[in-house]
Each structure stands twice: as C-alpha cells, then as structure tokens.
Write a protein that holds these residues in place. Structure first.
Motif, PDB file in Angstrom:
ATOM      1  N   TYR A 176       0.860  -1.173   0.000  1.00 34.52           N
ATOM      2  CA  TYR A 176       0.000   0.000   0.000  1.00 34.52           C
ATOM      3  C   TYR A 176       0.898   1.226   0.000  1.00 34.52           C
ATOM      4  O   TYR A 176       1.871   1.291   0.762  1.00 34.52           O
ATOM      5  CB  TYR A 176      -0.939   0.032   1.220  1.00 34.52           C
ATOM      6  N   GLY A 193       0.814   5.375   0.446  1.00 30.99           N
ATOM      7  CA  GLY A 193      -0.017   6.511   0.821  1.00 30.99           C
ATOM      8  C   GLY A 193       0.608   7.356   1.898  1.00 30.99           C
ATOM      9  O   GLY A 193       1.346   6.854   2.746  1.00 30.99           O
ATOM     10  N   TRP A 248      -6.500   8.206   5.143  1.00 33.45           N
ATOM     11  CA  TRP A 248      -6.771   7.339   3.999  1.00 33.45           C
ATOM     12  C   TRP A 248      -6.105   5.978   4.210  1.00 33.45           C
ATOM     13  O   TRP A 248      -6.703   4.940   3.935  1.00 33.45           O
ATOM     14  CB  TRP A 248      -6.250   8.009   2.729  1.00 33.45           C
ATOM     15  N   VAL A 249      -4.874   5.999   4.700  1.00 29.41           N
ATOM     16  CA  VAL A 249      -4.149   4.753   4.967  1.00 29.41           C
ATOM     17  C   VAL A 249      -4.909   3.920   5.997  1.00 29.41           C
ATOM     18  O   VAL A 249      -5.042   2.698   5.847  1.00 29.41           O
ATOM     19  CB  VAL A 249      -2.710   5.037   5.440  1.00 29.41           C
ATOM     20  N   THR A 260       5.632   5.043   2.367  1.00 29.35           N
ATOM     21  CA  THR A 260       5.262   6.420   2.665  1.00 29.35           C
ATOM     22  C   THR A 260       6.508   7.299   2.757  1.00 29.35           C
ATOM     23  O   THR A 260       7.620   6.782   2.863  1.00 29.35           O
ATOM     24  CB  THR A 260       4.466   6.500   3.986  1.00 29.35           C
TER      25      THR A 260
END
Length: 110
Positions: free
Chosen positions: A28, A30, A35-36, A48
């Motif tokens: 993922y 972000g 949002w994460v 990140t």
C-alpha cells in the motif's frame, strides 16, 4: 516474503525490526494517514514519506507487516523507539515511492 528476507536483499535498510518474520502479503502506498487507516490491509508493506509519530499509530492500527520510508526519509529516534515498543518494523529505501513499489513487486513475485 518476510520482512527479514526483504532486508536480506540488501536493497532496504532496517530501522526497527522487532518482528522480522512478518510475512508481506501486499503493498500500500499513501501519505494521507486517514486514507491509509481506511485502505491499508494487514500484512501490507506500507510505503510512505511520512515520518512522524502518527505513522507508528497508523501502522499499529492497520497491522501492516512493515512501514517502508521511501526517498531515504529518516525518522526521529523517539519515533523509532515508539515503533519498536509497538512492534512495528520500519525500513528505509533510497528510491521513490513508485520505484520502491516496483522493486518490492518484483521481489514478491520471484
């Protein structure tokens, strides 16, 4: 692939590694923490450029396998200490978030 195996590729640097045998099951990317929290899944490698104390909190809430700080971002010692206490693996990559994700994808698919 485990976080320990990822580090063994010599393409990433461990900053904290309290749970080296955590399996990485996805990726993922972000930087918007809210949002994460809603989108990252357990056992993801979260990429990140954020490095504040809230990263440790979000990583703990989402149960990610590790946090990868892209672009050689550093983290303050007190944040790393908190991450270690919360058993959060934090690793570093000199690459951009995109290039880190591409490399990680290649490694996960080997």
């Amino acid at each position: 692939m485990t976080v320990k195996e990822l580090i063994a590729t010599n393409k990433f640097t461990a900053l904290t590694l309290p749970l080296p045998n955590r399996e990485i099951e996805g990726i993922y990317i972000g930087d918007l923490l809210s949002w994460v929290m809603g989108k990252a899944q357990a056992d993801n490698a979260w990429i990140t450029i954020m490095s504040n104390i809230n990263v440790a909190a979000v990583a703990s809430l989402t149960d990610v396998a590790c946090v990868i700080l892209a672009e050689a971002v550093t983290m303050e010692a007190d944040v790393l200490k908190t991450a270690e206490e919360k058993e959060i693996n934090i690793i570093s990559s000199p690459l951009s978030a995109y290039d880190t994700a591409v490399l990680l994808t290649e490694l996960l698919n080997e």
